[in-house]
Design a protein around this motif. Structure first.
Motif, PDB file in Angstrom:
ATOM      1  N   GLU A  27      76.825 -29.480  35.602  1.00  6.83           N
ATOM      2  CA  GLU A  27      76.999 -29.307  34.165  1.00  6.83           C
ATOM      3  C   GLU A  27      77.376 -30.646  33.543  1.00  6.83           C
ATOM      4  OE1 GLU A  27      79.453 -26.372  31.162  1.00  6.83           O
ATOM      5  OE2 GLU A  27      79.909 -26.358  33.290  1.00  6.83           O
ATOM      6  N   LYS A  29      79.009 -33.062  30.950  1.00  2.00           N
ATOM      7  CA  LYS A  29      80.180 -33.120  30.070  1.00  2.00           C
ATOM      8  C   LYS A  29      80.470 -34.590  29.798  1.00  2.00           C
ATOM      9  CE  LYS A  29      81.474 -28.674  30.444  1.00  2.00           C
ATOM     10  NZ  LYS A  29      81.879 -27.773  29.412  1.00  2.00           N
ATOM     11  N   CYS A  70      83.693 -34.468  39.585  1.00  2.00           N
ATOM     12  CA  CYS A  70      82.570 -34.964  38.792  1.00  2.00           C
ATOM     13  C   CYS A  70      81.893 -36.161  39.443  1.00  2.00           C
ATOM     14  CB  CYS A  70      83.053 -35.332  37.392  1.00  2.00           C
ATOM     15  SG  CYS A  70      84.291 -36.649  37.372  1.00  2.00           S
ATOM     16  N   VAL A  85      88.486 -33.440  29.885  1.00  2.00           N
ATOM     17  CA  VAL A  85      87.028 -33.341  29.844  1.00  2.00           C
ATOM     18  C   VAL A  85      86.611 -32.721  28.516  1.00  2.00           C
ATOM     19  CG1 VAL A  85      85.005 -32.281  30.936  1.00  2.00           C
ATOM     20  CG2 VAL A  85      86.869 -33.175  32.351  1.00  2.00           C
ATOM     21  N   SER A  86      85.577 -33.298  27.914  1.00  2.00           N
ATOM     22  CA  SER A  86      85.074 -32.851  26.615  1.00  2.00           C
ATOM     23  C   SER A  86      83.701 -32.200  26.762  1.00  2.00           C
ATOM     24  CB  SER A  86      84.963 -34.051  25.677  1.00  2.00           C
ATOM     25  OG  SER A  86      84.285 -33.707  24.493  1.00  2.00           O
ATOM     26  N   ASP A  87      83.392 -31.281  25.850  1.00  2.00           N
ATOM     27  CA  ASP A  87      82.068 -30.661  25.815  1.00  2.00           C
ATOM     28  C   ASP A  87      81.065 -31.485  25.003  1.00  2.00           C
ATOM     29  OD1 ASP A  87      82.800 -28.482  27.366  1.00  2.00           O
ATOM     30  OD2 ASP A  87      83.454 -27.305  25.644  1.00  2.00           O
TER      31      ASP A  87
END
Length: 152
Positions: A27, A29, A70, A85-87
């Motif tokens: 994913e 991010k 990550c 962690v940011s979207d």
């Protein structure tokens, strides 16, 4: 008469399905604060492997409680606390110089270039193209092919 798949086909299909169950898609991010510690293990006392800047694109490989494991564009991996962690979708330029175009086409006018390691916000996607903008302001700069960046 019913047409049944051969045993080779059934075995191949079964193995493909089984493998698909274990393969996870990473994913995309980004890092939500400046100079975030990427650690060797999922705890605050673990050694720091490197520091990541604000907006740094990462791909989440796995999660463990309040931590995520990550990988970055240089193939470095480590643990970061989930709260950091940011979207926000970001991309880093992979090539020495990437053409930034006015529209999502190789025939479109080149508006400028982006250099390897520069980080941008992904504003839109269109086929194999990404519309990039400046991270802090969100101002659009143009389109780049997605094979020239990490983070999409």
């Amino acid at each position: 008469m019913i047409n049944r798949p051969s045993s080779v086909f059934r075995t191949s299909f079964f193995l493909s399905s089984l493998i698909a169950c274990f393969v996870t898609t990473a994913e995309a991010k980004s890092i939500g604060k400046d100079q975030v510690n990427i650690r060797e293990q999922s705890n605050l006392t673990s050694p720091i492997l490197y520091k990541a800047p604000l907006g740094y694109p990462i791909k989440i490989k796995k999660e463990e409680k309040e931590w995520v494991y990550c990988q970055d564009w240089l193939d470095n991996s480590g643990w970061v606390h989930r709260s950091l962690v940011s979207d926000i979708a970001t991309a880093v330029i992979l090539v020495e110089k990437a053409n930034i175009r006015k529209e999502a086409s190789v025939n479109s006018k080149v508006e400028g270039t982006a250099e390897q390691g520069e980080i941008y916000t992904i504003l839109a996607k269109e086929g194999d193209w990404l519309k990039l903008g400046y991270y802090r302001s969100g101002t659009a700069i143009g389109w780049v092919r997605n094979d020239l960046v990490f983070g999409d």
